[in-house]
Design an enzyme around this catalytic site. Structure first.
Site, PDB file in Angstrom:
ATOM      1  N   LYS A   1      -7.470  -0.989  18.660  1.00 40.17           N
ATOM      2  CA  LYS A   1      -6.455  -0.333  17.820  1.00 40.17           C
ATOM      3  C   LYS A   1      -7.203   0.509  16.799  1.00 40.17           C
ATOM      4  CE  LYS A   1      -2.658  -1.142  14.600  1.00 40.17           C
ATOM      5  NZ  LYS A   1      -1.417  -1.906  14.412  1.00 40.17           N
TER       6      LYS A   1
ATOM      7  N   GLU B   1      -9.354  -3.830  15.436  1.00 40.26           N
ATOM      8  CA  GLU B   1      -8.826  -2.677  14.694  1.00 40.26           C
ATOM      9  C   GLU B   1      -9.780  -2.211  13.599  1.00 40.26           C
ATOM     10  OE1 GLU B   1      -5.205  -3.330  12.452  1.00 40.26           O
ATOM     11  OE2 GLU B   1      -4.978  -1.205  12.021  1.00 40.26           O
TER      12      GLU B   1
ATOM     13  N   LYS C   1      -4.790  -9.888  16.291  1.00 36.38           N
ATOM     14  CA  LYS C   1      -5.303  -8.659  15.665  1.00 36.38           C
ATOM     15  C   LYS C   1      -6.156  -8.949  14.441  1.00 36.38           C
ATOM     16  CE  LYS C   1      -3.544  -5.960  12.471  1.00 36.38           C
ATOM     17  NZ  LYS C   1      -2.733  -5.025  11.664  1.00 36.38           N
TER      18      LYS C   1
ATOM     19  N   GLY D   1       3.146   0.501  12.664  1.00 33.74           N
ATOM     20  CA  GLY D   1       3.915  -0.305  11.722  1.00 33.74           C
ATOM     21  C   GLY D   1       4.932   0.594  11.051  1.00 33.74           C
ATOM     22  N   ARG D   2       4.438   1.354  10.053  1.00 37.95           N
ATOM     23  CA  ARG D   2       5.349   2.223   9.292  1.00 37.95           C
ATOM     24  C   ARG D   2       6.078   3.229  10.169  1.00 37.95           C
ATOM     25  NH1 ARG D   2       0.754   3.502   5.062  1.00 37.95           N
ATOM     26  NH2 ARG D   2      -0.429   2.654   6.820  1.00 37.95           N
TER      27      ARG D   2
ATOM     28  N   ARG E   1       6.838  -3.117   0.559  1.00 37.67           N
ATOM     29  CA  ARG E   1       7.814  -2.372   1.373  1.00 37.67           C
ATOM     30  C   ARG E   1       9.247  -2.685   0.926  1.00 37.67           C
ATOM     31  NH1 ARG E   1       3.628  -0.313   3.035  1.00 37.67           N
ATOM     32  NH2 ARG E   1       2.628  -0.678   5.048  1.00 37.67           N
TER      33      ARG E   1
ATOM     34  N   SER F   1       1.306  -8.443   5.572  1.00 36.99           N
ATOM     35  CA  SER F   1       0.961  -9.647   4.812  1.00 36.99           C
ATOM     36  C   SER F   1       2.008  -9.842   3.709  1.00 36.99           C
ATOM     37  CB  SER F   1      -0.427  -9.495   4.210  1.00 36.99           C
ATOM     38  OG  SER F   1      -0.413  -8.365   3.349  1.00 36.99           O
TER      39      SER F   1
HETATM   40  P1  13P Z   1       0.680   1.426  10.264  1.00 36.00           P
HETATM   41  O1  13P Z   1       1.106   1.976  11.598  1.00 36.00           O
HETATM   42  O2  13P Z   1       1.763   1.400   9.233  1.00 36.00           O
HETATM   43  O3  13P Z   1      -0.604   2.056   9.784  1.00 36.00           O
HETATM   44  O4  13P Z   1       0.363  -0.115  10.472  1.00 36.00           O
HETATM   45  C1  13P Z   1      -0.281  -0.555  11.590  1.00 36.00           C
HETATM   46  C2  13P Z   1      -1.110  -1.718  11.288  1.00 36.00           C
HETATM   47  O5  13P Z   1      -0.955  -2.766  11.875  1.00 36.00           O
HETATM   48  C3  13P Z   1      -2.184  -1.558  10.300  1.00 36.00           C
HETATM   49  O6  13P Z   1      -3.022  -2.656  10.387  1.00 36.00           O
END
Ligand code: 13P
Length: 336
Positions: A219, A177, A136, A291-292, A33, A26
């Site tokens: 997820k 998720e 998502k 993500g990370r 970041r 977001s």
């Molecule tokens: P991370 O893998 O950084 O936890 O992010 C994934 C994600 O989309 C969290 O909603």
């Protein structure tokens, strides 16, 4: 769009040896970041960064799709190709984050509920027109003293089910998720119990809302001790408890499960996924939607020289995709 189309999209998202790159930070999160590595948080830098990620050479060898943020799905490559079209032409399924973030859950101190259902049907219709094929929604469950409450678990399950039903109505695969946060000093058994209760409530709600599981992706977070817990489980225990928890709570008809990385190191996220794929007879593909753990190394490298390190940063993205893609097959070997 038929039920079979939803199933085809879901199957493509968890194709063997492939996973998702989550780049749907977001506005607030991407600023955090960028701030952490000294990149100015401008619209053009966000566009360039997302372009770097999405145009990584040969990305689709290990990546099936990407989750975009609202701003990104409306942006284009430097050559003027809208990102969703670029993705579709390069073997990547376009996805979109559609929740509107977390708010305190009234009456339940320390707990949160995800907002974004109002007007969601119209937004999904627009995202589908812009090229999205999946959507998502992230719900967050906190672990702490006397939490989570069943009120919070059920409220979030109900919200996820309403969003998932709306997605399928609009021809989009829901990526549901529920994230159990790593924050806290709870042990791994507590995480197991909370994850199991959350998943059972979620699948009960999806059933009540007539959500088609063959056209749905879960997820979820791995079963891990809280990050401040003195006793951290080893890779095999994490894999064992996570697979056991999923088998106990997730119907076999679901098309696939992908994990978030949630603050694990790159290597841990890969090693855990790889260990889970050593088990025979998992009823669903187990892959990643990091993500990370997909981006951190590339972002750090790129931040040092935005023009000069562009290709090297893409190479890093490719290597993370390759390692996680191999882990999704249980074929990853640690370096050295
Ligand atoms: P991370 O893998 O950084 O936890 O992010 C994934 C994600 O989309 C969290 O909603």
């Amino acid at each position: 769009m038929s039920i079979e189309d939803l199933e085809d999209i879901a199957l493509a998202m968890v194709a063997p040896g492939k996973g998702i790159i989550a780049i749907d930070e977001s506005s607030g999160t991407i600023k955090k970041r960028f701030d952490s590595v000294g990149i100015a948080d401008t619209e053009e830098n966000r566009r360039r960064y997302r372009e770097l990620l999405l145009t990584t050479p040969n990305l689709s060898q290990y990546i099936s799709g990407a989750i975009l943020f609202d701003e990104t799905i409306r942006q284009s490559t430097s050559d003027g190709v809208p990102f969703p079209r670029y993705m579709a032409e390069n073997g990547l399924v376009p996805g979109i984050k559609v929740d509107r973030g977390l708010q305190p859950l009234a009456g339940c101190p320390g707990e949160v509920i995800t907002e974004g259902l109002d007007g969601l049907r119209a937004r999904l219709e627009e995202y589908a027109r812009l090229g999205a094929r999946f959507a998502k929604w992230r719900a967050v469950i906190n672990i702490g003293e006397d939490i989570p409450t069943s009120t919070c678990i059920e409220a979030n399950a109900h919200t996820l089910a309403r969003y998932a039903a709306l997605c399928q109505e609009q021809g989009l695969v829901p990526m549901v998720e529920p994230e159990i946060l790593l924050d806290g000093d709870h042990d791994i058994e507590t995480c197991y119990d909370v994850t199991e209760a959350t998943l059972r409530a979620l699948f009960q709600a999806l059933y009540q809302h007539n959500v088609f599981l063959e056209g749905t992706i879960l997820k979820v977070s791995m079963v891990l001790a809280g990050k401040d817990c003195a006793e951290q489980a080893d890779v095999d225990d994490v894999a064992d408890l996570t697979v056991r928890c999923l088998r106990s709570a997730v119907p076999a008809s679901l098309t696939g499960i992908v994990f978030l990385s949630g603050g694990q190191s790159d290597e841990q996220a890969t090693a855990h996924l790889n260990a889970m794929n050593q088990y025979d007879n998992n009823p669903w593909p187990l892959s990643f939607s990091y993500g990370r753990a997909m981006q951190s190394a590339a972002l750090k490298l790129w931040s040092k020289d935005l023009a000069g390190n562009y290709a090297a940063a893409q190479q890093t993205v490719f290597e993370r995709a390759r390692d996680n893609g191999l882990a999704a097959l249980g074929q990853w070997k640690p370096a050295g």
